[in-house]
Design a protein around this motif. Structure first.
Motif, PDB file in Angstrom:
ATOM      1  N   TYR A  60       0.832  -1.204   0.000  1.00 39.26           N
ATOM      2  CA  TYR A  60       0.000   0.000   0.000  1.00 39.26           C
ATOM      3  C   TYR A  60       0.868   1.256   0.000  1.00 39.26           C
ATOM      4  O   TYR A  60       0.557   2.233  -0.683  1.00 39.26           O
ATOM      5  CB  TYR A  60      -0.938   0.023   1.207  1.00 39.26           C
ATOM      6  N   ILE A  61       1.972   1.202   0.743  1.00 38.35           N
ATOM      7  CA  ILE A  61       2.911   2.332   0.736  1.00 38.35           C
ATOM      8  C   ILE A  61       3.465   2.544  -0.674  1.00 38.35           C
ATOM      9  O   ILE A  61       3.527   3.672  -1.179  1.00 38.35           O
ATOM     10  CB  ILE A  61       4.056   2.087   1.739  1.00 38.35           C
ATOM     11  N   GLY A  62       3.847   1.433  -1.325  1.00 42.12           N
ATOM     12  CA  GLY A  62       4.336   1.525  -2.698  1.00 42.12           C
ATOM     13  C   GLY A  62       3.260   2.033  -3.647  1.00 42.12           C
ATOM     14  O   GLY A  62       3.536   2.835  -4.556  1.00 42.12           O
ATOM     15  N   PHE A  63       2.037   1.586  -3.438  1.00 41.38           N
ATOM     16  CA  PHE A  63       0.901   2.015  -4.261  1.00 41.38           C
ATOM     17  C   PHE A  63       0.675   3.523  -4.148  1.00 41.38           C
ATOM     18  O   PHE A  63       0.549   4.228  -5.159  1.00 41.38           O
ATOM     19  CB  PHE A  63      -0.346   1.240  -3.823  1.00 41.38           C
ATOM     20  N   ARG A  64       0.641   4.056  -2.916  1.00 46.32           N
ATOM     21  CA  ARG A  64       0.430   5.492  -2.720  1.00 46.32           C
ATOM     22  C   ARG A  64       1.596   6.304  -3.266  1.00 46.32           C
ATOM     23  O   ARG A  64       1.412   7.390  -3.836  1.00 46.32           O
ATOM     24  CB  ARG A  64       0.229   5.787  -1.224  1.00 46.32           C
ATOM     25  N   TRP A  65       2.786   5.780  -3.103  1.00 44.73           N
ATOM     26  CA  TRP A  65       3.990   6.449  -3.610  1.00 44.73           C
ATOM     27  C   TRP A  65       3.925   6.542  -5.137  1.00 44.73           C
ATOM     28  O   TRP A  65       4.222   7.575  -5.727  1.00 44.73           O
ATOM     29  CB  TRP A  65       5.222   5.672  -3.154  1.00 44.73           C
ATOM     30  N   LEU A  76      10.104   3.087 -10.353  1.00 44.86           N
ATOM     31  CA  LEU A  76       9.395   2.634  -9.149  1.00 44.86           C
ATOM     32  C   LEU A  76       8.396   1.542  -9.503  1.00 44.86           C
ATOM     33  O   LEU A  76       8.284   0.533  -8.790  1.00 44.86           O
ATOM     34  CB  LEU A  76       8.678   3.819  -8.496  1.00 44.86           C
ATOM     35  N   PHE A  77       7.675   1.730 -10.596  1.00 45.90           N
ATOM     36  CA  PHE A  77       6.687   0.740 -11.047  1.00 45.90           C
ATOM     37  C   PHE A  77       7.359  -0.603 -11.331  1.00 45.90           C
ATOM     38  O   PHE A  77       6.898  -1.655 -10.862  1.00 45.90           O
ATOM     39  CB  PHE A  77       5.981   1.271 -12.291  1.00 45.90           C
ATOM     40  N   ILE A  78       8.445  -0.571 -12.076  1.00 44.04           N
ATOM     41  CA  ILE A  78       9.167  -1.802 -12.408  1.00 44.04           C
ATOM     42  C   ILE A  78       9.700  -2.477 -11.141  1.00 44.04           C
ATOM     43  O   ILE A  78       9.637  -3.708 -11.005  1.00 44.04           O
ATOM     44  CB  ILE A  78      10.322  -1.501 -13.387  1.00 44.04           C
ATOM     45  N   ALA A  79      10.201  -1.674 -10.206  1.00 41.08           N
ATOM     46  CA  ALA A  79      10.745  -2.229  -8.961  1.00 41.08           C
ATOM     47  C   ALA A  79       9.656  -2.902  -8.135  1.00 41.08           C
ATOM     48  O   ALA A  79       9.856  -4.005  -7.606  1.00 41.08           O
ATOM     49  CB  ALA A  79      11.409  -1.114  -8.153  1.00 41.08           C
ATOM     50  N   LEU A  80       8.488  -2.257  -8.019  1.00 39.27           N
ATOM     51  CA  LEU A  80       7.394  -2.823  -7.229  1.00 39.27           C
ATOM     52  C   LEU A  80       6.896  -4.135  -7.832  1.00 39.27           C
ATOM     53  O   LEU A  80       6.701  -5.126  -7.110  1.00 39.27           O
ATOM     54  CB  LEU A  80       6.240  -1.822  -7.138  1.00 39.27           C
ATOM     55  N   VAL A  81       6.710  -4.145  -9.139  1.00 37.75           N
ATOM     56  CA  VAL A  81       6.242  -5.364  -9.799  1.00 37.75           C
ATOM     57  C   VAL A  81       7.311  -6.455  -9.707  1.00 37.75           C
ATOM     58  O   VAL A  81       7.016  -7.611  -9.381  1.00 37.75           O
ATOM     59  CB  VAL A  81       5.888  -5.083 -11.274  1.00 37.75           C
ATOM     60  N   GLY A  82       8.566  -6.085  -9.948  1.00 38.95           N
ATOM     61  CA  GLY A  82       9.658  -7.048  -9.896  1.00 38.95           C
ATOM     62  C   GLY A  82       9.841  -7.665  -8.522  1.00 38.95           C
ATOM     63  O   GLY A  82      10.050  -8.880  -8.395  1.00 38.95           O
ATOM     64  N   LEU A  83       9.765  -6.847  -7.486  1.00 40.27           N
ATOM     65  CA  LEU A  83       9.924  -7.353  -6.123  1.00 40.27           C
ATOM     66  C   LEU A  83       8.798  -8.311  -5.748  1.00 40.27           C
ATOM     67  O   LEU A  83       9.029  -9.321  -5.064  1.00 40.27           O
ATOM     68  CB  LEU A  83       9.972  -6.184  -5.128  1.00 40.27           C
ATOM     69  N   ASN A  84       7.589  -8.010  -6.177  1.00 46.80           N
ATOM     70  CA  ASN A  84       6.465  -8.915  -5.891  1.00 46.80           C
ATOM     71  C   ASN A  84       6.631 -10.253  -6.595  1.00 46.80           C
ATOM     72  O   ASN A  84       6.390 -11.310  -6.000  1.00 46.80           O
ATOM     73  CB  ASN A  84       5.143  -8.256  -6.306  1.00 46.80           C
ATOM     74  N   ILE A  85       7.056 -10.198  -7.856  1.00 51.62           N
ATOM     75  CA  ILE A  85       7.263 -11.448  -8.602  1.00 51.62           C
ATOM     76  C   ILE A  85       8.403 -12.254  -7.979  1.00 51.62           C
ATOM     77  O   ILE A  85       8.300 -13.476  -7.815  1.00 51.62           O
ATOM     78  CB  ILE A  85       7.562 -11.142 -10.076  1.00 51.62           C
ATOM     79  N   ALA A  86       9.480 -11.566  -7.616  1.00 51.08           N
ATOM     80  CA  ALA A  86      10.612 -12.248  -6.995  1.00 51.08           C
ATOM     81  C   ALA A  86      10.214 -12.866  -5.658  1.00 51.08           C
ATOM     82  O   ALA A  86      10.600 -14.002  -5.336  1.00 51.08           O
ATOM     83  CB  ALA A  86      11.764 -11.266  -6.790  1.00 51.08           C
ATOM     84  N   GLY A  87       9.422 -12.131  -4.889  1.00 50.57           N
ATOM     85  CA  GLY A  87       8.993 -12.620  -3.575  1.00 50.57           C
ATOM     86  C   GLY A  87       8.167 -13.883  -3.667  1.00 50.57           C
ATOM     87  O   GLY A  87       8.435 -14.869  -2.967  1.00 50.57           O
ATOM     88  N   VAL A  88       7.150 -13.882  -4.540  1.00 51.91           N
ATOM     89  CA  VAL A  88       6.294 -15.065  -4.657  1.00 51.91           C
ATOM     90  C   VAL A  88       7.066 -16.233  -5.269  1.00 51.91           C
ATOM     91  O   VAL A  88       6.844 -17.394  -4.906  1.00 51.91           O
ATOM     92  CB  VAL A  88       5.026 -14.749  -5.483  1.00 51.91           C
ATOM     93  N   SER A  89       8.006 -15.941  -6.166  1.00 53.94           N
ATOM     94  CA  SER A  89       8.807 -17.006  -6.775  1.00 53.94           C
ATOM     95  C   SER A  89       9.707 -17.679  -5.737  1.00 53.94           C
ATOM     96  O   SER A  89       9.781 -18.910  -5.669  1.00 53.94           O
ATOM     97  CB  SER A  89       9.661 -16.438  -7.917  1.00 53.94           C
ATOM     98  N   LEU A  90      10.379 -16.878  -4.923  1.00 55.09           N
ATOM     99  CA  LEU A  90      11.262 -17.433  -3.895  1.00 55.09           C
ATOM    100  C   LEU A  90      10.479 -18.235  -2.864  1.00 55.09           C
ATOM    101  O   LEU A  90      10.907 -19.315  -2.433  1.00 55.09           O
ATOM    102  CB  LEU A  90      12.039 -16.307  -3.211  1.00 55.09           C
ATOM    103  N   LEU A  91       9.323 -17.704  -2.465  1.00 56.59           N
ATOM    104  CA  LEU A  91       8.510 -18.401  -1.473  1.00 56.59           C
ATOM    105  C   LEU A  91       7.974 -19.711  -2.033  1.00 56.59           C
ATOM    106  O   LEU A  91       7.903 -20.722  -1.332  1.00 56.59           O
ATOM    107  CB  LEU A  91       7.355 -17.504  -1.021  1.00 56.59           C
ATOM    108  N   ARG A  92       7.642 -19.687  -3.315  1.00 61.46           N
ATOM    109  CA  ARG A  92       7.135 -20.917  -3.931  1.00 61.46           C
ATOM    110  C   ARG A  92       8.247 -21.966  -4.056  1.00 61.46           C
ATOM    111  O   ARG A  92       8.024 -23.149  -3.819  1.00 61.46           O
ATOM    112  CB  ARG A  92       6.550 -20.606  -5.301  1.00 61.46           C
ATOM    113  N   ILE A  93       9.422 -21.533  -4.441  1.00 62.31           N
ATOM    114  CA  ILE A  93      10.559 -22.449  -4.522  1.00 62.31           C
ATOM    115  C   ILE A  93      10.872 -23.029  -3.148  1.00 62.31           C
ATOM    116  O   ILE A  93      11.149 -24.223  -2.996  1.00 62.31           O
ATOM    117  CB  ILE A  93      11.793 -21.730  -5.102  1.00 62.31           C
TER     118      ILE A  93
END
Length: 382
Positions: A60-65, A76-93
């Motif tokens: 939400y902080i990233g969204f408002r920013w 910022l947009f690329i970083a937010l999307v990239g971090l989310n994809i990286a996070g779910v990928s690592l957690l899934r692995i």
């Protein structure tokens, strides 16, 4: 996942009753719903509750920013999307490695798989709309933590959910009747039909297979996952609408799809829409040509395959569907207008599409051993 737990089902029924009794309170489906979402997660799993609270707050902080940033928005947009994809990928692995850790919860992965799509959609909306995309914290949290669709589809669109939050709670007797019937139908599919069909599938695949048996199992499993996926969707749609939110349809007569392109607009429709919207949106300034569209079709289907699971089976499944859809696009066979062709031609195309789907559908079993066993059986003539 909640729908196999009677306590969870009764909790959602209770929430629908509370909303009905408090309909005169203007913010009942916003405040009461947030309290319900948080309490539900906290009771179900403390790890799940803490993780999603932090995950939602950070995004939400990233969204408002992103909404208010005057410079550096693309980065910022690329970083937010990239971090989310990286996070779910690592957690899934991490989950695939079957490592036990007191802070890890399997449901955390399942919830995040769906929530990351909603989060990315909100970031897309903020990036392309800007200041007008702003949403209050309570509404953003409800969007991410909405219990009926937390661990299953349909996938909610940010702009549609935000539009619903502005509408008063209006659920009358006819809506309640339709929703209850929908929930009962979904539970019947999931608990009765899927349980029985899974038993039959497991018993048959446990011995040596011949061609006719492998063909039967492919068709049987296709019906099984339809009842499984559509059952979850029925329950989610029913409870979602009882809580005052319009949940989109996820299955739109997929068996009457004359092309694979149209099939993926009718089968798990919200997932296909999400990937098409967010991939093609990056090329929105210029209409992609036929070859670019074909390439994007392959990319979208590969990503959809990997979304279901990180394995070579799901990767090949995505490539297979992507190549067929790309060929349909290149040859001009992407759509068939039922009104402009004969019934014989239309239903012949539908049958061909179903055969294409059936050939690869066993990948959803998630077991490499099962998939190879069934394919080997196709070559084993009696």
């Amino acid at each position: 996942m909640w729908y196999l737990n009677m306590n969870a089902v009764m909790a959602m029924v209770g929430m629908a009753v509370v909303l009905g009794l408090t309909r005169r309170w203007a913010d009942n489906k916003r405040v009461a719903l947030l309290l319900f979402n948080l309490a539900f997660l906290a009771v179900f799993s403390k790890q799940l509750f803490v993780f999603n609270l932090v995950y939602t707050a950070v995004n939400y902080i990233g969204f408002r920013w992103l909404c208010s940033a005057s410079s550096g928005r693309r980065g910022l947009f690329i970083a937010l999307v990239g971090l989310n994809i990286a996070g779910v990928s690592l957690l899934r692995i991490y989950g695939m490695l079957k490592v036990e850790h007191p802070l890890f919860d399997v449901v955390m992965v399942l919830g995040l798989i769906y929530n990351v799509l909603k989060v990315i959609d909100s970031h897309y909306f903020a990036y392309f709309v800007g200041q007008d995309a702003k949403a209050k914290p309570i509404d953003y949290a409800n969007y991410i933590l909405f219990i009926p669709t937390f661990t299953s589809g349909p996938i909610l669109k940010f702009r549609d959910f935000m539009a619903d939050t502005k509408q008063p709670y209006k659920v009358d007797a006819s809506i309640v009747e339709a929703c209850v019937k929908r929930i009962i139908l979904g539970i019947f599919k999931k608990i009765v039909l899927v349980t029985w069909m899974t038993d039959v599938f497991d018993k048959m695949r446990g011995h040596e297979l011949h061609t006719h048996e492998s063909l039967f199992l492919m068709i049987w499993f296709y019906a099984l996952i339809f009842f499984d996926f559509s059952g979850y969707s029925d329950i989610a749609i029913g409870f979602g609408r009882l809580m005052g939110y319009n949940i989109p349809e996820n299955f739109k007569k997929p068996f009457q799809s004359p092309t694979l392109t149209q099939f993926w607009r009718n089968w798990h429709a919200t997932l296909g829409d999400w990937f098409r919207d967010h991939i093609f949106m990056l090329f929105s300034r210029k209409t992609p040509g036929r070859w670019t569209t074909a390439g994007l079709s392959v990319l979208i289907m590969v990503l959809m395959g990997l979304w279901h699971g990180f394995s070579w089976l799901y990767f090949l499944y995505g490539v297979y569907h992507g190549v067929v859809i790309a060929l349909e696009s290149l040859l001009g066979f992407s759509t068939v207008n039922k009104r402009k062709v004969s019934k014989l031609y239309f239903y012949t195309r539908c049958a061909i599409t179903q055969l294409i789907v059936i050939f690869a559908v066993v990948v959803y079993s998630g077991s490499e051993e099962t998939v190879l066993h069934i394919y080997r059986g196709l070559l084993n003539w009696p």
